[in-house]
Design an enzyme around this catalytic site. Structure first.
Site, PDB file in Angstrom:
ATOM      1  N   CYS A   1     -82.910 -40.560 -18.162  1.00 63.34           N
ATOM      2  CA  CYS A   1     -83.570 -41.726 -17.567  1.00 63.34           C
ATOM      3  C   CYS A   1     -82.834 -43.028 -17.819  1.00 63.34           C
ATOM      4  O   CYS A   1     -82.967 -43.983 -17.048  1.00 63.34           O
ATOM      5  CB  CYS A   1     -84.998 -41.835 -18.101  1.00 63.34           C
ATOM      6  SG  CYS A   1     -85.086 -42.174 -19.875  1.00 63.34           S
TER       7      CYS A   1
ATOM      8  N   ALA B   1     -98.279 -38.893 -23.431  1.00 59.45           N
ATOM      9  CA  ALA B   1     -98.724 -39.750 -24.527  1.00 59.45           C
ATOM     10  C   ALA B   1     -99.620 -38.979 -25.491  1.00 59.45           C
ATOM     11  O   ALA B   1     -99.464 -39.065 -26.713  1.00 59.45           O
ATOM     12  CB  ALA B   1     -99.449 -40.974 -23.975  1.00 59.45           C
TER      13      ALA B   1
ATOM     14  N   ARG C   1     -76.121 -38.756 -24.966  1.00 65.97           N
ATOM     15  CA  ARG C   1     -77.559 -39.024 -25.049  1.00 65.97           C
ATOM     16  C   ARG C   1     -78.339 -37.851 -25.655  1.00 65.97           C
ATOM     17  O   ARG C   1     -79.434 -38.047 -26.190  1.00 65.97           O
ATOM     18  CB  ARG C   1     -78.087 -39.381 -23.659  1.00 65.97           C
ATOM     19  CG  ARG C   1     -77.629 -40.754 -23.171  1.00 65.97           C
ATOM     20  CD  ARG C   1     -77.836 -40.929 -21.682  1.00 65.97           C
ATOM     21  NE  ARG C   1     -76.976 -40.034 -20.929  1.00 65.97           N
ATOM     22  CZ  ARG C   1     -77.225 -39.644 -19.679  1.00 65.97           C
ATOM     23  NH1 ARG C   1     -78.304 -40.062 -19.054  1.00 65.97           N
ATOM     24  NH2 ARG C   1     -76.388 -38.854 -19.045  1.00 65.97           N
TER      25      ARG C   1
ATOM     26  N   CYS D   1     -81.734 -46.278 -23.609  1.00 68.99           N
ATOM     27  CA  CYS D   1     -80.374 -46.552 -24.072  1.00 68.99           C
ATOM     28  C   CYS D   1     -79.752 -47.694 -23.267  1.00 68.99           C
ATOM     29  O   CYS D   1     -79.981 -48.869 -23.551  1.00 68.99           O
ATOM     30  CB  CYS D   1     -79.524 -45.284 -24.052  1.00 68.99           C
ATOM     31  SG  CYS D   1     -79.635 -44.283 -22.540  1.00 68.99           S
TER      32      CYS D   1
ATOM     33  N   TYR E   1     -62.606 -49.714 -17.183  1.00 69.06           N
ATOM     34  CA  TYR E   1     -62.479 -50.804 -18.150  1.00 69.06           C
ATOM     35  C   TYR E   1     -61.059 -51.390 -18.076  1.00 69.06           C
ATOM     36  O   TYR E   1     -60.221 -50.925 -17.304  1.00 69.06           O
ATOM     37  CB  TYR E   1     -62.821 -50.314 -19.553  1.00 69.06           C
ATOM     38  CG  TYR E   1     -64.303 -50.129 -19.778  1.00 69.06           C
ATOM     39  CD1 TYR E   1     -65.124 -51.214 -20.071  1.00 69.06           C
ATOM     40  CD2 TYR E   1     -64.892 -48.870 -19.663  1.00 69.06           C
ATOM     41  CE1 TYR E   1     -66.494 -51.045 -20.251  1.00 69.06           C
ATOM     42  CE2 TYR E   1     -66.261 -48.700 -19.850  1.00 69.06           C
ATOM     43  CZ  TYR E   1     -67.053 -49.796 -20.138  1.00 69.06           C
ATOM     44  OH  TYR E   1     -68.406 -49.628 -20.302  1.00 69.06           O
TER      45      TYR E   1
END
Length: 668
Positions: free
Chosen positions: A368, A415, A342, A372, A181
């Protein structure tokens, strides 16, 4: 809490005592800022939830110190000075509520983005220490900041820290001599070509971070803690090129020797702690490690850092395994405090669950980035693939149902398991039917490789929760429409998953043709020379798996780039996979489609109708999945309250399978 005592010992950063050695890593809350630079209600609830979950120190998202020199569109990044009164108004009560849980909170202050600012975020041109290319669009040259502008950044950093103190924050963290940065760009010779006091040799390049900490201490007092986000090593191989662990390359950014040289200088200047890691945008898979990186990947570097500084070293880098975190603190060689990023998106109660000695209940992050940073790239609010309530805890939580219902779930993939879990938590009576002898669906083959073991942890977590919730699971039970009609319950949820697509070409039914699932699960033999047809994420990961097993692998992809179709693969994951493909000498044949499978070879054809024959002992088909909707189509419209979720609705990824299930089950 047997076995995890070190994690829950107090620690001091400067004069501020933190109740335990667990910190929340600073993570961008893109999409959760107000237009005036404050914290939205969702952002406030998000941080309060992590304090409630037992985190000792919360380090907030990147917060800009100004929005004039490097002007960004309102509502993208929180900013202290855009409207100080509004900022204090949206943070002070949040801080008070966090303090009620005996947690501390530091505001992370960003000096700027510089060359790594996405042009779409900016109003005007990007800026940098020198006239260097923008990371995202190298055709754009950043404007060099003037000396007066840099001096103003120092002033604004001090002003922002003063605002943070008024709002009740316990300290600030400077962002960052880290990740490439703007402030980091000033300290690295590759990016800083200045000739004023902010450039030149190492000491000249350290002038800006030194002036910043001194200015903050002057305004807020010596006892007000200032930590530093600090990358020990950049892993830059070249412009927009990162280096993998174990790969031989010449470091073009900050090497470890320089990192260890400047750390004591920065400590002497007044920094009270180092929030340490590694990486840069050019090697973003170090700063934001995907599933392919090792847990505790920064520990070899922070072990060296601890030898040269005396203030606390805080370490992140996939430290989410409780046994790893405890062992690291117990040994005391590489860290004084662990930072969870995370992991706290996936499970905000991580600290409390460890304290209660039930780590098996921690919902794991699977690295993954889909929920996010992947969502941030799409302009969507922060969330989490495995925790749909992340950053919308109050509005999207799980609450008891007003009346109990009987719920039939057909399919035991991710699921189906998520739907069963959520429905059971709401108080419903759930029966789940799975036609095979195992729960997991596609999560099973997605867990076989060592670099995908976090998926296995997620599967184990689901099995544990299903057991603890007393869900009636019936394995080896295939359900048809007649069974459903005969045993109809209040609600039927169809989660029958998906099946591999096979291209209709000559030779596709030969014995040497296997699906990615069959190859990964070793259900069929795979020869030495392998052609993987399909260069999506699954195809690339399968190719890596086979190459790591010693196979000679070629990927055939019909598009000009790998992983360029379907759902976007988050940048850090995609770049690491591409670099791993190069490292493992996997060949790629782009702009070509499978034409025919022959004995010992495949024939492909390009966009100009040129045919090529590629030797192949085995052909692995990985061109996508199609929903298995047969059962749903047979019962839909014939029974009330029938839903289809996950891949059975639309074949996508783990995140959408979980999100579909959560959405449906939480409203039954």
């Amino acid at each position: 809490m047997s076995g995890y005592k070190k994690l829950f010992e107090p620690i001091k950063i400067g004069k501020v005592e933190v109740k335990n050695k667990i910190a929340m890593a600073p993570m961008g809350i893109l999409g959760l800022a107000t237009d005036k630079g404050g914290f939205s209600k969702r952002a406030q609830d998000y941080y309060i939830e992590r304090a409630k979950g037992g985190t000792g120190l919360i380090i907030t998202s990147v917060t800009k110190i100004e929005n004039e020199i490097e002007k960004m569109h309102p509502g993208i990044i929180v900013c202290t000075t855009m409207d100080p009164a509004h900022f204090i108004n949206t943070t002070s009560e949040m801080v008070e509520r966090i303090h009620a849980y005996d947690s501390k909170i530091f505001l992370q202050l960003a000096i700027g983005f510089g060359r790594v600012a996405a042009p779409a975020m900016l109003v005007g041109e990007p800026v940098a220490p020198s006239a260097i290319p923008n990371y995202w669009d190298p055709s754009v040259t950043c404007r060099e900041l003037t000396t007066k502008e840099v001096e103003k950044l120092v002033k604004m950093a001090a002003e922002s820290a003063a605002i943070a103190k008024v709002a009740g924050f316990d300290g600030v963290e400077i962002h960052a001599v880290h990740e490439g940065y703007l402030l980091d760009q000033f300290t690295i010779g590759m990016f800083n070509r200045r000739t004023d006091k902010y450039g030149g040799d190492v000491m000249g390049r350290l002038t800006l971070p030194i002036e910043i900490v001194k200015a903050i201490k002057k305004v807020n007092g010596q006892d007000f803690p200032v930590s530093l986000r600090f990358s020990i090593k950049s892993y830059i191989k070249g412009w927009n090129q990162g280096g993998l662990d174990g790969e031989e390359f010449v470091e073009k950014g900050r090497d470890t020797e320089e990192g260890l040289t400047i750390a004591p200088i920065l400590e002497k200047a007044g920094y009270d702690a180092f929030d340490a890691d590694a990486g840069s945008y050019d090697a973003w898979y170090w700063a934001h490690p995907p599933i392919y990186q090792k847990h505790g990947l920064y520990l070899p570097l922070t072990e060296q850092l601890k030898k040269v500084v005396n203030v606390p070293v805080i370490v992140a880098g996939r430290m989410d395994l409780p046994e790893l975190a405890e062992k690291t603190l117990e040994e005391g060689k590489a860290a004084d405090m662990v930072c969870l990023g995370r992991a706290l998106l996936a499970d905000p109660a991580w600290p409390n669950k460890v304290l209660e000695d039930r780590p098996e209940d921690i919902r794991p992050c699977v690295g993954c980035h889909d929920g996010c940073l992947g969502r941030a790239f799409e302009g969507k609010p922060l969330c989490c693939a495995v925790n749909p309530a992340c950053a919308r805890e109050v509005d999207y939580g799980i609450y008891p149902a007003c009346c109990t219902k009987n719920v039939m779930i057909i399919g035991g993939g991710v699921a189906g398991m998520e739907a069963a879990r959520v429905a059971a938590l709401r108080g419903h009576k759930v029966t789940l039917y799975e036609k095979t002898d195992k729960l997991g669906g596609h999560l099973i083959e997605a867990s076989v490789d060592e670099f995908k073991k976090d998926n296995e942890r997620l599967l184990d977590w689901y099995k544990t929760q299903m057991n603890k919730l007393g869900i009636d699971v019936k394995l080896n039970t295939e359900v048809d429409s007649e069974f459903v009609k005969a045993n109809a319950t209040d609600v039927v949820i169809v989660a029958t998953g998906s099946t591999p697509i096979k291209p209709n070409v000559p030779g596709i039914d030969k014995d040497n043709v296997v699906t990615a699932t069959e190859a990964l699960l070793k259900e069929k033999p795979v020869g030495n020379k392998v052609v993987v047809v399909g260069g999506g994420l699954v195809g690339c990961e399968t190719a890596l798996s086979l190459a790591m097993a010693g196979k000679e692998v070629t990927i055939v992809e019909m598009l000009p780039e790998l992983m360029s179709a379907g759902l976007p693969v988050p940048h850090m994951n995609r770049t690491m996979v591409l670099d791993m493909i190069k490292l493992h000498n996997i060949k790629t044949v782009l702009n070509n489609s499978l034409l025919e499978v022959k004995d010992g070879a495949v024939e492909v054809i390009d966009n100009n109708f040129k045919r090529t024959t590629i030797p192949a002992d085995t052909v692995v088909i990985s061109v996508g999945l199609k929903p298995n909707k047969c059962l749903y189509n047979e019962i839909s419209g014939k029974l009330p309250k029938v839903y289809t979720i996950g891949d059975a609705n639309r074949a996508r990824n783990i995140m959408y399978a979980i999100w579909d299930a959560y959405e449906v089950a939480r409203t039954i």
